[in-house]
Design a protein around this motif. Sequence first.
Motif, short mmCIF file in Angstrom:
data_model
loop_
_atom_site.label_atom_id
_atom_site.label_comp_id
_atom_site.label_asym_id
_atom_site.label_seq_id
_atom_site.Cartn_x
_atom_site.Cartn_y
_atom_site.Cartn_z
N VAL A 60 48.03 9.96 57.67
CA VAL A 60 47.03 8.88 57.69
C VAL A 60 45.75 9.44 58.31
O VAL A 60 45.75 10.54 58.87
N GLY A 61 44.67 8.69 58.21
CA GLY A 61 43.41 9.08 58.82
C GLY A 61 43.12 8.27 60.07
O GLY A 61 43.64 7.16 60.23
N TYR A 62 42.29 8.82 60.96
CA TYR A 62 41.87 8.08 62.16
C TYR A 62 40.34 8.09 62.21
O TYR A 62 39.72 9.14 62.29
N GLY A 63 39.76 6.88 62.15
CA GLY A 63 38.31 6.73 62.26
C GLY A 63 37.68 6.40 60.94
O GLY A 63 37.41 7.29 60.12
N ALA A 64 37.43 5.12 60.69
CA ALA A 64 36.78 4.68 59.44
C ALA A 64 35.27 4.63 59.69
O ALA A 64 34.73 3.59 60.05
N SER A 65 34.63 5.74 59.49
CA SER A 65 33.20 5.85 59.78
C SER A 65 32.48 6.45 58.58
O SER A 65 33.10 6.90 57.61
N GLY A 66 31.15 6.49 58.67
CA GLY A 66 30.38 7.16 57.64
C GLY A 66 30.76 8.63 57.54
O GLY A 66 30.88 9.18 56.44
N GLN B 106 35.18 11.93 50.57
CA GLN B 106 34.65 12.05 49.22
C GLN B 106 34.35 13.51 48.84
O GLN B 106 34.61 13.93 47.71
N TYR B 107 33.84 14.27 49.78
CA TYR B 107 33.53 15.67 49.49
C TYR B 107 34.82 16.46 49.21
O TYR B 107 34.86 17.32 48.32
N CYS B 108 35.87 16.17 49.98
CA CYS B 108 37.14 16.90 49.81
C CYS B 108 38.00 16.34 48.68
O CYS B 108 38.97 16.98 48.27
N GLY B 109 37.68 15.14 48.21
CA GLY B 109 38.48 14.53 47.15
C GLY B 109 39.78 13.93 47.66
O GLY B 109 40.77 13.84 46.93
N LEU B 110 39.78 13.49 48.92
CA LEU B 110 40.96 12.84 49.48
C LEU B 110 41.15 11.45 48.88
O LEU B 110 40.18 10.74 48.64
N GLY B 111 42.40 11.07 48.67
CA GLY B 111 42.68 9.75 48.10
C GLY B 111 44.04 9.25 48.53
O GLY B 111 44.66 9.79 49.46
N GLN B 112 44.51 8.23 47.85
CA GLN B 112 45.78 7.61 48.22
C GLN B 112 46.97 8.54 47.99
O GLN B 112 48.04 8.31 48.55
N GLN B 113 46.79 9.57 47.19
CA GLN B 113 47.86 10.56 47.02
C GLN B 113 47.98 11.48 48.23
O GLN B 113 48.98 12.18 48.39
N HIS B 114 46.96 11.45 49.10
CA HIS B 114 46.98 12.30 50.30
C HIS B 114 47.21 11.48 51.58
O HIS B 114 47.93 11.93 52.48
N LEU B 115 46.58 10.32 51.70
CA LEU B 115 46.62 9.51 52.92
C LEU B 115 47.19 8.13 52.61
O LEU B 115 46.82 7.50 51.61
N ASP B 116 48.06 7.63 53.50
CA ASP B 116 48.65 6.31 53.31
C ASP B 116 47.68 5.19 53.68
O ASP B 116 47.66 4.14 53.05
N TYR B 117 46.90 5.41 54.74
CA TYR B 117 45.92 4.44 55.21
C TYR B 117 45.05 5.12 56.26
O TYR B 117 45.26 6.29 56.59
N VAL B 118 44.08 4.38 56.79
CA VAL B 118 43.20 4.87 57.86
C VAL B 118 43.27 3.86 59.00
O VAL B 118 43.30 2.65 58.76
N VAL B 119 43.29 4.34 60.24
CA VAL B 119 43.24 3.44 61.39
C VAL B 119 41.86 3.51 62.03
O VAL B 119 41.18 4.53 61.96
N THR C 281 38.22 1.70 52.59
CA THR C 281 37.19 2.73 52.58
C THR C 281 36.53 2.80 51.20
O THR C 281 37.17 2.54 50.19
N PRO C 282 35.26 3.14 51.15
CA PRO C 282 34.58 3.24 49.86
C PRO C 282 35.14 4.35 49.00
O PRO C 282 35.57 5.39 49.50
N ASN C 283 35.18 4.10 47.71
CA ASN C 283 35.62 5.07 46.70
C ASN C 283 37.12 5.34 46.77
O ASN C 283 37.85 5.13 45.81
N SER C 284 37.60 5.82 47.92
CA SER C 284 39.02 6.17 48.07
C SER C 284 39.92 4.95 48.21
O SER C 284 41.12 5.03 47.96
N HIS C 285 39.37 3.82 48.67
CA HIS C 285 40.07 2.54 48.77
C HIS C 285 41.35 2.64 49.61
O HIS C 285 42.42 2.17 49.23
N LEU C 286 41.20 3.24 50.78
CA LEU C 286 42.29 3.32 51.75
C LEU C 286 42.20 2.15 52.71
O LEU C 286 41.14 1.84 53.25
N LEU C 287 43.31 1.46 52.91
CA LEU C 287 43.33 0.31 53.81
C LEU C 287 43.07 0.74 55.24
O LEU C 287 43.59 1.75 55.71
N ILE C 288 42.24 -0.03 55.95
CA ILE C 288 41.93 0.24 57.36
C ILE C 288 42.80 -0.65 58.23
O ILE C 288 42.75 -1.88 58.12
N ARG C 289 43.60 -0.05 59.09
CA ARG C 289 44.52 -0.78 59.97
C ARG C 289 44.18 -0.49 61.43
O ARG C 289 43.49 0.50 61.74
#
Length: 429
Positions: free
Chosen positions: A324-330, A337-350, A361-369
């Motif tokens: 998962v990711g930590y930190g939903a920021s710009g 987006q630059y790395c092409g990360l998506g739901q196939q890589h990350l389950d969600y972002v906290v 999150t924009p484009n990647s559409h990862l849920l922020i928890r």
Amino acid sequence: MQSSKHGLRCAFCNAKLHTKVMDFGEVALAGGFLSPNGFQKETFYPLRLFYCEQCYGLQVVDKVDAAELFQDYFYFSSSINTLKNHFKNYATEVVSRFLKKPLNDAKVLEFGCNDGVLLRPLADLKIGTVIGVDPAANVVKTINDPRIKIVNSFFNLATAKEVISQFGKVDMVIANNVYAHISDMQDVTWAIHEVLNEEGVFIFEVHYLGKMMDELQYDMIYHEHLYYHSLLSLKKHFERYRMLIFDVEPVSTHAGSMRYYVCKEGSENANNLTQAVQTLANEEIERGYNRKETFLNFSTQVNNTKLELMALIDRLKDSGKSIVGYGASGRANTLIQYCGLGQQHLDYVVDDAPIKQGFYTPNSHLLIRPSTALESRNPPDYVLIFAWSFLEEIMLRSSTYLRNGGKFIIPLPKVKIISAIGEQGVDQI
């Protein structure tokens, strides 16, 4: 940037731009968090970084309407304890250094004031007139402090004239992490010049180009952050407005910022240039910030870091690990987006800011928890730390997760793994 049939023009000096440093392609706005009903309507914009060979200005040339970027904003500075403590100390320092008159007669204006994280400590110091200017209505309404005068608007020459009409000229103008965000730098700099009295001081903090270059911080590059300032470029800029930088001070916020002190030519401070200014200018010349080749090399290094990070993530996913990711920021969204990360890589972002939780999150559409998700019955194996500049604070908040065997992936400035035991190189995975 000014665009015409003659090509792209520098936002600072109007020279023609020739050197493209990076091209991110078509991306969603880095601060454009959204709900599922907004997925289909999401807009994408080009994002290109250019270098001006005339004034050394490094700049994003694809500008999005400021109202779309800032009038409904998701960034609240007071949610970050590191920043709250920083701005409390900041207020004490600049007031004691520059406001010599009785403080109840002093006037201070901050533009891009966000939720008042600096305005409140200024008011606590008994400044007579504390003015905050910011276009984000949803953010400034949270200030709700009768000691603070709020102007819900963009800061420009017209707004400066309104402030002068209502309050008179001010002793100090402050701008923190906003002087890189302004589309029309020429108008805003004239506004600063006009609203300041003759002995007034303009103080601003902004992410420092040197740190971005040294640590490959490409995650700072997005449509809100239009400019990546060096002292060399800023000196040339302020000279056009009969102003000069008389002191500089590195600060640790946002993974490496610089505080600049600016005054009008002919003022008392103009006669007191510090050695720090000349020292930094010499360092920047030595590092090549006045040469395009330096920035083209930066682009190559950034691409290599991206490849290293994605190779690690692919290996972890192939071995069945959850991330998962930590930190939903710009910054996070630029990296995603630059790395092409998506739901196939990350389950969600906290994220620790309640206002972002439940959005995507924009484009990647990862849920922020909320970050408490890391302490659930099924915690992730790895957490990719997008907010890596706040690593110490995050490690304290996530101590239970780490003690229970969780691991952090740090993407910059060097890709590495952190656990409760210590650091690992990516080649150990």
